[in-house]
Scaffold this motif. Sequence first.
Motif, PDB file in Angstrom:
ATOM      1  N   THR A 299      11.274  22.111  -6.437  1.00  0.00           N
ATOM      2  CA  THR A 299       9.889  21.693  -6.638  1.00  0.00           C
ATOM      3  C   THR A 299       9.819  20.489  -7.565  1.00  0.00           C
ATOM      4  OG1 THR A 299       9.069  23.912  -6.264  1.00  0.00           O
ATOM      5  CG2 THR A 299       7.677  22.465  -7.556  1.00  0.00           C
ATOM      6  N   GLU A 300      10.576  20.546  -8.646  1.00  0.00           N
ATOM      7  CA  GLU A 300      10.595  19.408  -9.570  1.00  0.00           C
ATOM      8  C   GLU A 300      11.153  18.153  -8.908  1.00  0.00           C
ATOM      9  OE1 GLU A 300      12.716  21.684 -12.754  1.00  0.00           O
ATOM     10  OE2 GLU A 300      11.277  20.656 -14.058  1.00  0.00           O
ATOM     11  N   VAL A 301      12.179  18.341  -8.091  1.00  0.00           N
ATOM     12  CA  VAL A 301      12.755  17.189  -7.394  1.00  0.00           C
ATOM     13  C   VAL A 301      11.680  16.511  -6.550  1.00  0.00           C
ATOM     14  CG1 VAL A 301      14.396  16.460  -5.607  1.00  0.00           C
ATOM     15  CG2 VAL A 301      15.114  18.090  -7.372  1.00  0.00           C
ATOM     16  N   PHE A 302      10.882  17.327  -5.849  1.00  0.00           N
ATOM     17  CA  PHE A 302       9.850  16.722  -4.993  1.00  0.00           C
ATOM     18  C   PHE A 302       8.703  16.126  -5.806  1.00  0.00           C
ATOM     19  CE2 PHE A 302      11.613  18.924  -1.243  1.00  0.00           C
ATOM     20  CZ  PHE A 302      11.554  17.873  -0.350  1.00  0.00           C
ATOM     21  N   ARG A 303       8.291  16.834  -6.850  1.00  0.00           N
ATOM     22  CA  ARG A 303       7.114  16.372  -7.583  1.00  0.00           C
ATOM     23  C   ARG A 303       7.405  15.173  -8.487  1.00  0.00           C
ATOM     24  NH1 ARG A 303       3.115  20.237  -6.846  1.00  0.00           N
ATOM     25  NH2 ARG A 303       3.857  22.377  -6.899  1.00  0.00           N
ATOM     26  N   ALA A 304       8.647  15.078  -8.968  1.00  0.00           N
ATOM     27  CA  ALA A 304       8.856  14.142 -10.070  1.00  0.00           C
ATOM     28  C   ALA A 304       9.980  13.140  -9.869  1.00  0.00           C
ATOM     29  CB  ALA A 304       9.098  14.935 -11.350  1.00  0.00           C
ATOM     30  N   THR A 305      10.664  13.191  -8.735  1.00  0.00           N
ATOM     31  CA  THR A 305      11.722  12.201  -8.545  1.00  0.00           C
ATOM     32  C   THR A 305      11.351  11.308  -7.376  1.00  0.00           C
ATOM     33  OG1 THR A 305      13.157  13.392  -6.990  1.00  0.00           O
ATOM     34  CG2 THR A 305      13.363  13.944  -9.324  1.00  0.00           C
ATOM     35  N   GLY A 306      12.057  10.203  -7.330  1.00  0.00           N
ATOM     36  CA  GLY A 306      11.587   9.132  -6.476  1.00  0.00           C
ATOM     37  C   GLY A 306      11.799   9.372  -5.012  1.00  0.00           C
ATOM     38  N   PRO A 307      10.716   9.326  -4.240  1.00  0.00           N
ATOM     39  CA  PRO A 307      10.906   9.133  -2.801  1.00  0.00           C
ATOM     40  C   PRO A 307      10.988   7.628  -2.603  1.00  0.00           C
ATOM     41  CG  PRO A 307       8.585   9.409  -3.273  1.00  0.00           C
ATOM     42  CD  PRO A 307       9.304   9.363  -4.604  1.00  0.00           C
ATOM     43  N   THR A 308      11.048   7.165  -1.375  1.00  0.00           N
ATOM     44  CA  THR A 308      10.822   5.742  -1.165  1.00  0.00           C
ATOM     45  C   THR A 308       9.338   5.548  -0.845  1.00  0.00           C
ATOM     46  OG1 THR A 308      11.605   3.727  -0.121  1.00  0.00           O
ATOM     47  CG2 THR A 308      11.294   5.620   1.331  1.00  0.00           C
ATOM     48  N   SER A 309       8.927   4.301  -0.831  1.00  0.00           N
ATOM     49  CA  SER A 309       7.522   3.963  -0.667  1.00  0.00           C
ATOM     50  C   SER A 309       6.949   4.419   0.669  1.00  0.00           C
ATOM     51  CB  SER A 309       7.351   2.442  -0.713  1.00  0.00           C
ATOM     52  OG  SER A 309       7.927   1.912  -1.870  1.00  0.00           O
ATOM     53  N   GLY A 310       5.688   4.801   0.623  1.00  0.00           N
ATOM     54  CA  GLY A 310       4.864   4.724   1.811  1.00  0.00           C
ATOM     55  C   GLY A 310       4.296   3.307   1.849  1.00  0.00           C
ATOM     56  N   ALA A 311       3.859   2.852   3.028  1.00  0.00           N
ATOM     57  CA  ALA A 311       3.420   1.460   3.106  1.00  0.00           C
ATOM     58  C   ALA A 311       2.357   1.264   4.177  1.00  0.00           C
ATOM     59  CB  ALA A 311       4.622   0.569   3.415  1.00  0.00           C
ATOM     60  N   ARG A 312       1.575   0.235   3.957  1.00  0.00           N
ATOM     61  CA  ARG A 312       0.709  -0.289   5.026  1.00  0.00           C
ATOM     62  C   ARG A 312       1.194  -1.706   5.325  1.00  0.00           C
ATOM     63  NH1 ARG A 312      -3.737   2.687   6.267  1.00  0.00           N
ATOM     64  NH2 ARG A 312      -4.306   4.308   4.775  1.00  0.00           N
ATOM     65  N   MET A 313       1.261  -2.030   6.609  1.00  0.00           N
ATOM     66  CA  MET A 313       1.832  -3.326   6.991  1.00  0.00           C
ATOM     67  C   MET A 313       1.064  -3.933   8.154  1.00  0.00           C
ATOM     68  SD  MET A 313       5.875  -2.251   6.891  1.00  0.00           S
ATOM     69  CE  MET A 313       5.577  -0.678   7.690  1.00  0.00           C
ATOM     70  N   ARG A 314       1.046  -5.233   8.206  1.00  0.00           N
ATOM     71  CA  ARG A 314       0.545  -5.961   9.351  1.00  0.00           C
ATOM     72  C   ARG A 314       1.637  -6.925   9.789  1.00  0.00           C
ATOM     73  NH1 ARG A 314      -1.982 -10.433   9.357  1.00  0.00           N
ATOM     74  NH2 ARG A 314      -2.555 -10.292   7.155  1.00  0.00           N
ATOM     75  N   VAL A 315       1.993  -6.886  11.078  1.00  0.00           N
ATOM     76  CA  VAL A 315       3.053  -7.762  11.587  1.00  0.00           C
ATOM     77  C   VAL A 315       2.541  -8.477  12.834  1.00  0.00           C
ATOM     78  CG1 VAL A 315       5.349  -7.843  12.658  1.00  0.00           C
ATOM     79  CG2 VAL A 315       4.960  -6.406  10.640  1.00  0.00           C
ATOM     80  N   LYS A 316       2.806  -9.759  12.877  1.00  0.00           N
ATOM     81  CA  LYS A 316       2.348 -10.598  13.993  1.00  0.00           C
ATOM     82  C   LYS A 316       3.531 -11.458  14.433  1.00  0.00           C
ATOM     83  CE  LYS A 316      -1.073 -14.345  14.609  1.00  0.00           C
ATOM     84  NZ  LYS A 316      -2.055 -15.153  13.859  1.00  0.00           N
ATOM     85  N   ILE A 317       3.856 -11.392  15.737  1.00  0.00           N
ATOM     86  CA  ILE A 317       4.960 -12.192  16.251  1.00  0.00           C
ATOM     87  C   ILE A 317       4.512 -12.867  17.548  1.00  0.00           C
ATOM     88  CG2 ILE A 317       7.410 -12.224  16.948  1.00  0.00           C
ATOM     89  CD1 ILE A 317       7.798  -9.615  15.446  1.00  0.00           C
ATOM     90  N   GLY A 318       4.889 -14.129  17.671  1.00  0.00           N
ATOM     91  CA  GLY A 318       4.570 -14.854  18.890  1.00  0.00           C
ATOM     92  C   GLY A 318       5.831 -15.351  19.569  1.00  0.00           C
ATOM     93  N   ALA A 319       5.791 -15.453  20.912  1.00  0.00           N
ATOM     94  CA  ALA A 319       6.970 -15.914  21.654  1.00  0.00           C
ATOM     95  C   ALA A 319       6.541 -16.698  22.879  1.00  0.00           C
ATOM     96  CB  ALA A 319       7.825 -14.720  22.075  1.00  0.00           C
ATOM     97  N   THR A 320       7.482 -17.486  23.341  1.00  0.00           N
ATOM     98  CA  THR A 320       7.237 -18.224  24.584  1.00  0.00           C
ATOM     99  C   THR A 320       7.544 -17.314  25.770  1.00  0.00           C
ATOM    100  OG1 THR A 320       9.498 -19.010  24.720  1.00  0.00           O
ATOM    101  CG2 THR A 320       7.962 -20.381  23.487  1.00  0.00           C
ATOM    102  N   ARG A 321       7.082 -17.702  26.944  1.00  0.00           N
ATOM    103  CA  ARG A 321       7.381 -16.961  28.179  1.00  0.00           C
ATOM    104  C   ARG A 321       8.892 -16.829  28.381  1.00  0.00           C
ATOM    105  NH1 ARG A 321       3.589 -14.284  29.358  1.00  0.00           N
ATOM    106  NH2 ARG A 321       1.553 -15.249  29.532  1.00  0.00           N
ATOM    107  N   ALA A 322       9.615 -17.842  27.941  1.00  0.00           N
ATOM    108  CA  ALA A 322      11.076 -17.818  28.106  1.00  0.00           C
ATOM    109  C   ALA A 322      11.737 -16.813  27.166  1.00  0.00           C
ATOM    110  CB  ALA A 322      11.649 -19.203  27.852  1.00  0.00           C
ATOM    111  N   GLY A 323      10.948 -16.260  26.278  1.00  0.00           N
ATOM    112  CA  GLY A 323      11.515 -15.221  25.421  1.00  0.00           C
ATOM    113  C   GLY A 323      12.032 -15.726  24.092  1.00  0.00           C
ATOM    114  N   ARG A 324      11.553 -16.875  23.675  1.00  0.00           N
ATOM    115  CA  ARG A 324      11.994 -17.399  22.385  1.00  0.00           C
ATOM    116  C   ARG A 324      10.869 -17.190  21.385  1.00  0.00           C
ATOM    117  NH1 ARG A 324      15.728 -17.878  18.926  1.00  0.00           N
ATOM    118  NH2 ARG A 324      15.297 -19.523  17.443  1.00  0.00           N
TER     119      ARG A 324
END
Lengths: 766, 766
Positions: A299-324
């Motif tokens: 219980t102490e391990v969960f309540r008081a030691t480090g997990p890794t982050s939760g996060a909110r993210m926005r990702v945007k990627i664009g490509a050409t028809r040729a796949g670049r």
Amino acid sequence: MNDPKPIGLTERQWKVVGTTPLRPDGVDKVTGRAQFGADMHLPNMLIGLVLRSPHAHARIKSIDTSKAQALPGVKAVITSADLCDLPSEFVPAGEMMVNYRDMTRNVMAREKALYEGHAVAAVAAINEAVAAQALTLIDVQYEVLPHVLDVDEAMKPDAPLLHDDMITIGVEPKPKPSNVAKRVEFALGDIAAGFAQADVIVEREFLTRPVHQGYIEPHACVASFSEDGHAELWCTTQGQFIVRSFCAKLLGMELSKLRVTPSEIGGGFGGKTVVYLEPLALALSRKACKPVKMVMSRTEVFRATGPTSGARMRVKIGATRAGRITAGEALLKYQAGAFQGSPVQPGCMCAFAPYDLENVKVVGLDIVCNRPKVAAYRAPGGPIAEFAVESVIDELAKQLKLDPVEFRLKNAAKEGTRAAYGPKFGPIGLVQTLEAARAHPHYRAPLKPNQGRGVASGFWFNVGGDTCATLNLSEDGTVSLVAGTPDIGGSRASLAMMASEELGIAYEKIRPMIGDTSALGFNFLTGGSRVTFSSGMAVVEAARDMVRQLRARAAKIWEVPVDEVTWEEGVARATVGGVPKSLTLADIAKTAGKTGGPIVGSAAINAQGAGPSLATHVVDVEVDVETGKVTVLRYTAIQDAGKAVHPAYVEGQMQGGAVQGIGWALNEEYIYDDKGRLENPGFLDYRVPVCSDVPMIDTVIVEVPNPRHPYGVRGVGETPIVPPMAAIANAVANAIGIRFTELPMSPPRVLEAIDAKQAAQSKAAA
Amino acid sequence: MNDPKPIGLTERQWKVVGTTPLRPDGVDKVTGRAQFGADMHLPNMLIGLVLRSPHAHARIKSIDTSKAQALPGVKAVITSADLCDLPSEFVPAGEMMVNYRDMTRNVMAREKALYEGHAVAAVAAINEAVAAQALTLIDVQYEVLPHVLDVDEAMKPDAPLLHDDMITIGVEPKPKPSNVAKRVEFALGDIAAGFAQADVIVEREFLTRPVHQGYIEPHACVASFSEDGHAELWCTTQGQFIVRSFCAKLLGMELSKLRVTPSEIGGGFGGKTVVYLEPLALALSRKACKPVKMVMSRTEVFRATGPTSGARMRVKIGATRAGRITAGEALLKYQAGAFQGSPVQPGCMCAFAPYDLENVKVVGLDIVCNRPKVAAYRAPGGPIAEFAVESVIDELAKQLKLDPVEFRLKNAAKEGTRAAYGPKFGPIGLVQTLEAARAHPHYRAPLKPNQGRGVASGFWFNVGGDTCATLNLSEDGTVSLVAGTPDIGGSRASLAMMASEELGIAYEKIRPMIGDTSALGFNFLTGGSRVTFSSGMAVVEAARDMVRQLRARAAKIWEVPVDEVTWEEGVARATVGGVPKSLTLADIAKTAGKTGGPIVGSAAINAQGAGPSLATHVVDVEVDVETGKVTVLRYTAIQDAGKAVHPAYVEGQMQGGAVQGIGWALNEEYIYDDKGRLENPGFLDYRVPVCSDVPMIDTVIVEVPNPRHPYGVRGVGETPIVPPMAAIANAVANAIGIRFTELPMSPPRVLEAIDAKQAAQSKAAA
């Protein structure tokens, strides 16, 4: 100091490197003989327990420990007053930058309790029952404050502030206190121009939740502080030297007055690179003048030691028809927990690292909230960012009607690619892992209804840093190898193998051990996938130092110049007066006293040149549309190891990372009530994968040697946790046509999405 | 490797060497925190006990352990069959020659039990009670044989033979088995011619009895043997590396598979340079697959561990009226105990070593008898021989009517004197100690009736040998010093002082520790008064290695050639572009990672050039003619330390040696019944001196620097036990006119002599 001569794979056939001998610590670990953190015992040892805040956010008005101190059997009670307060500045500890103001407050709450479970006091008593009773007698007066758990909530103008004085330049139009601890940005080229060139653009938002490292062994230590100011500490840790640095600072000690001995470690995954109990046990021992043992409950391990982050993210990627790909953009908002220091920076650096892009921009925000301060977790920050990026890449490939591997190959980073975070890559193996994926039978195997295949790639830097190693030659020609990096993944074996290869004696003749902080110079911790690379480099250098001495002794015995003595496969040879002479390592060892004294090979280096390791994972899942359960049917992890010194343990790392990724993808999450109290602090309710949850993880090791390491080693431990979440999300999308942008893809969440899709389809049909 | 630059006392003033800081291990030892041999605890640890022979000499016909093995709670039973048998040959272990055939038999009787208390079997059980019960269930069938305890009895033609196959060339006219294990002879000049020149000749026979080292801490250890063949051993010892050598041989292990960690040691005095329980604990642990702890009772310590030899001796010395000795001759017959290896050879070498003689002959015989095998005891062999020689010297002075100090000065060995055992002395300090004695107020203080003053000199070689040391520089500029020689007499302090002096940082900045066998290359044991000399030399070399690196790092930072960087008092200095620059050790430590990695100074040497230490003791006694009790009234020990690095601990050694000598002279002896069973195996009946038995021991440290050591160190631990017995016998002779040639001069024996003298006087008067 640090200029190992690269040995190309083609230059020489190795005898030991690349084989799979048994690990030296294996038998002790399966028989229960190995001593883990909680196994140390000292005469007259006290038991220490921690009183923890029941509130997610509260001002500490007063702490009255008098009743606890008066309880018979109680030998010491401490609060934050028993630890040093330190200024808020980032100072180096090995390769890390550390803020001791925050560390001392995380270890023991000072002005405020910042998360449920935050330590506020600790006691040491003659046994656990008395210590537990004493905790109930400590009177803490709290002023409960509103709390905040989510990054977006924490960024609102009216959000409760965790730290009144935390002002981050560049975040607000004008500097004012906020919960945003840091803003980082990495950019290359011109984003706007890039997106303008794109034929297709995909932009998505993502949400991941904190996950715990889930090591089976809880934090545990024994401290013994002497009246004259020196102390001994035994603990389970990924870095005894870092623990020494941290504790010495928090206790106001000189480093050499504190000896830290690492126990065997029952899992760490980054979570044992920090201190929790250790400074408390030392402070209690200092006050009680007796040894103090402390062991966390789960219980102490969960309540008081480090997990890794939760996060909110926005990702945007664009490509050409040729796949670049023409442009990539990301905004990453990571939970730091109660104190600044989420892995958002490495997350930003990893995000687009697998791709050769001209136009990139990544912004990261480090945001404090009323959760336990995050700790490193296997490729810290990487898996979160890559979950988002690799999901968008997959969607983009689909829109472009390109095979996802083919699309990645068209854009893959390779030797000479400039990464958005700065450097030009040396030889790296992403293309090779993608080609291996495409060629693998798994990639062409048939699928049934509700089954889908996903693929994702992943990147991790790997690090080097300060490292020492010693090889002590015994009188019978066997060797004690001392390394300073705790053995988590089989590094005793890989280090002994490299020593064996260099010295030309059997692997079994070398006994590897992990030294305490007095045995060696400073060693940075076991982390950053650095051990086989850095400690390996130090061992190789120490072995070459020993070989120089062995040749010199032979030269002395034969009375010839040392240049005339060769060393090959454990034997010194020279032609003396026309007669060929030879002496084995054991021969020279036997008479070492007479030829000058004991023979010790040693090295103290700052290992440079760690090579990034890239991976591609292929996964098949089946979605039970009745229950929402996602079953992983088949999994193939393909990774560039540089050189796999011990292939079985490299595979173990790849498999372990994949399994942890499966847990992260499908089930693991923290559930809080409306008061900010964790509702599932145990392995029954916080569900890590068990054997029946995972198939055999197939592995393919690709070897693109790292030219900066004598055996081509890169480091392999962290990369394998980077691709799984995206690979599984991509597989689920292919199975049921639903794109999940939120983790975990747990049965209720999947079922809800299926129901919503069916409802939408019904509505559309109606 | 080993060429320390001598630093003359006049060349440089030292800041730390010669002062008396507190010992780093002091507080832990007075608070009970220090962990001694019996303080180690491992989970699931068993308790081991030894079954011992009740007979002084018996053939072992059979051992039936089946009932003991069947007892619930018993986990292992071992006999000699569980240890390796090894050939009878002397092989080197560090500076010692070891016969493993004998060692394995001493540790566990094989064909015969050779003394009461000889181990014949051992058990490991869940607790001591079960183990003790199991011992009663072991059925040993003995054929009891006649035994022999005295050397003269053992040399008779019809004496019981301990070893049927022990044939010593040169002892009998023709080779045949005997109890004489070895004959040694050292000679110089022409004895017959020498005695022919003498005006006065004194010849006496002497008898000394075995005395025990009397360490307060009994032998104790914990062994943990893994199923894969490697093992850990914790034990109280003077030499962890020697214990490793011995145990590995007896267990058939490779050295690097066994890690030996020395505990703190509660006294050794030579008696902890051997193994007793350690191989048994390892063998039991190997069989039981669990850790095994073994601790001797005091009775076991007395019955089964090594005292030093009892001896019979004949000494003859002749001198001219002018007081010049013309010849010295001695026959020394030393008890070896059950196996060959008494210290008769060093006894022979010491005997006349304090004197510059032209004609000398010393013959020594090493004689086995049914007693525990002797072990080293502080200046092994020296005190016995010097008791005889210095008694005769005193009598001769009296006959020549010369002051005993004056007589010694006329014949004292000095630089250039050739010793009978071979070498020419370098600078030695006997003359200085004699002059200091003559000048001391003690020497002129008045005496009352029945009081007498005695004086005697003593010699000990001191040794060097294989030694390693490491200095690890911490990030804050403090230093961990690792030595491989257990700290018995304060060597942590003296080693840290020399490191402090060399590095130019405060003594308190250096934390000295004793490493286990994995931490360093081979170290010969703490013995031969070698530690401050040899480990000191290694520490100095390691410090100079560190200074070289510190200068190189400063040179790198300043971008100047290293030759332009000086090092003085902890600071690197150079003139860079005309500007004087400086960096402290702490400055350089802080950035070590960036300038090349951690800084470690190390040395692995075979220390050569140990200098003999000579002493002169002056003692006043009063004899109670009613009871025979001899009271030591005043005692002054004067000794050449070469250089006293830590004068208070040098004085401690001088005082400790004198006190042990007082016990040896006055009270300590083994009392056997007619079956060869020890009747006084405990501190109530075997009477070591207690506080009330001894006056304050005054000390005078003479410093005649040893040119072969960088600080002039000789080694001081052993010499102070050499003079006391003769000095006290000489004092008693001066007090009551009775010359005792037999030890101890215990009240019954003294009273008997007084009565006999009075009876003789009455008879003469009648």
